[in-house]
Design an enzyme around this catalytic site. Structure first.
Site, mmCIF file in Angstrom:
data_model
loop_
_atom_site.group_PDB
_atom_site.id
_atom_site.type_symbol
_atom_site.label_atom_id
_atom_site.label_comp_id
_atom_site.label_asym_id
_atom_site.label_seq_id
_atom_site.Cartn_x
_atom_site.Cartn_y
_atom_site.Cartn_z
ATOM 1 N N PHE A 66 19.979 17.398 19.806
ATOM 2 C CA PHE A 66 19.338 16.252 19.163
ATOM 3 C C PHE A 66 19.894 14.989 19.806
ATOM 4 O O PHE A 66 20.831 15.025 20.609
ATOM 5 C CB PHE A 66 19.604 16.259 17.650
ATOM 6 N N ASP A 92 32.138 8.772 12.947
ATOM 7 C CA ASP A 92 31.245 7.876 13.674
ATOM 8 C C ASP A 92 31.259 8.341 15.116
ATOM 9 O O ASP A 92 32.320 8.672 15.655
ATOM 10 C CB ASP A 92 31.696 6.417 13.561
ATOM 11 N N THR A 122 28.734 10.789 3.719
ATOM 12 C CA THR A 122 27.410 10.922 4.318
ATOM 13 C C THR A 122 26.361 11.119 3.231
ATOM 14 O O THR A 122 26.688 11.557 2.117
ATOM 15 C CB THR A 122 27.374 12.116 5.301
ATOM 16 N N LYS A 139 28.063 24.873 22.134
ATOM 17 C CA LYS A 139 28.190 23.409 22.138
ATOM 18 C C LYS A 139 29.256 22.966 21.152
ATOM 19 O O LYS A 139 30.070 22.077 21.448
ATOM 20 C CB LYS A 139 26.850 22.758 21.793
ATOM 21 N N TYR A 187 20.766 12.242 22.206
ATOM 22 C CA TYR A 187 20.795 12.137 23.659
ATOM 23 C C TYR A 187 21.186 13.461 24.342
ATOM 24 O O TYR A 187 21.376 13.498 25.558
ATOM 25 C CB TYR A 187 21.805 11.063 24.095
ATOM 26 N N GLY A 195 22.613 17.969 6.232
ATOM 27 C CA GLY A 195 22.994 18.758 7.391
ATOM 28 C C GLY A 195 24.414 18.491 7.834
ATOM 29 O O GLY A 195 25.165 19.415 8.173
ATOM 30 N N HIS A 224 32.422 16.675 21.390
ATOM 31 C CA HIS A 224 33.319 15.594 20.990
ATOM 32 C C HIS A 224 33.787 15.766 19.544
ATOM 33 O O HIS A 224 34.927 15.478 19.214
ATOM 34 C CB HIS A 224 32.618 14.248 21.169
#
Length: 209
Positions: free
Chosen positions: A166, A75, A14, A189, A168, A18, A194
């Site tokens: 952030f 991803d 990446t 969360k 959706y 963050g 996921h």
């Protein structure tokens, strides 16, 4: 048997500080020294895959080959059942402004509106179920690789609610909850997301007994 990561340097594929911080924190208990592909000056490869697995492997392989170190990439995206799994791997692309939509960049409210508009075209009784998907891919410089897939099931709501998430998140209500991902405290969360599902599978195989 899947190859195991040891106490070594792991490249996180990446250029996002963050994301590096988040993944480093998740892997800290396992003695890994995480550095980003961006800090090594590695270019970002074109994500030409048609699936989350393909794109995660493209990024992991590029980082592993460019650094001669094992690399981890992820991803992820939103898949809506009534839209045939879209936006899927194009989740971020749906937020990209076209030339007639203002300054270049991503507009997530616009992206959420595209999803809602397509659902509304199918009528009031449209199936609003969907899921967030995350694929984590590890690649070693010699070509060996491992893939871990996670999901968070839920339904799409409108209008958007919450300011804590952030992408959706403001229109996604996870299964068994009444609040959107953007209304739930980040710590909660992260336990049900996921990415948490995929990381649990990675940890079980890579660091389990």
């Amino acid at each position: 048997m899947t190859r195991k990561l040891g106490s070594e340097t792991l490249v996180i594929a990446t250029h996002n500080a963050g994301k590096l911080k988040e993944i480093s924190a998740l892997l800290a208990p396992y003695g890994l020294n995480c550095i980003s592909a961006g800090s090594l000056g590695l270019p970002e490869p074109a994500e030409t895959g048609k699936t989350f697995v393909e794109n995660a492997l493209i990024k992991a392989r590029a980082a592993a080959e460019g650094s001669s170190l094992p690399a981890l990439a992820d991803d992820s995206g939103l898949c809506v059942d009534a839209l045939g799994g879209r936006p899927g791997v194009y989740t971020a692309d749906w937020a990209e402004r076209q030339w007639f939509e203002g300054a270049p960049g991503r507009d997530w409210y616009m992206a959420m509106g595209k999803v809602e508009g397509l659902l509304c075209e199918q009528g009031d009784d449209v199936d609003r179920s969907g899921h967030f998907a995350c694929v984590l891919a590890i690649a070693w410089p010699d070509g060996e690789q491992a893939v871990y897939e996670g999901k968070a099931l839920g339904t799409l709501t409108w209008p958007p609610r919450g300011t804590l998430g952030f992408g959706y998140d403001p229109v996604f209500v996870p299964q068994g909850a009444t609040q959107t991902f953007a209304e739930i405290e980040p710590a909660q969360k992260h336990r049900i997301s996921h990415r948490a599902d995929a990381f649990a599978k990675l940890v079980a195989e890579q660091f389990g007994s």
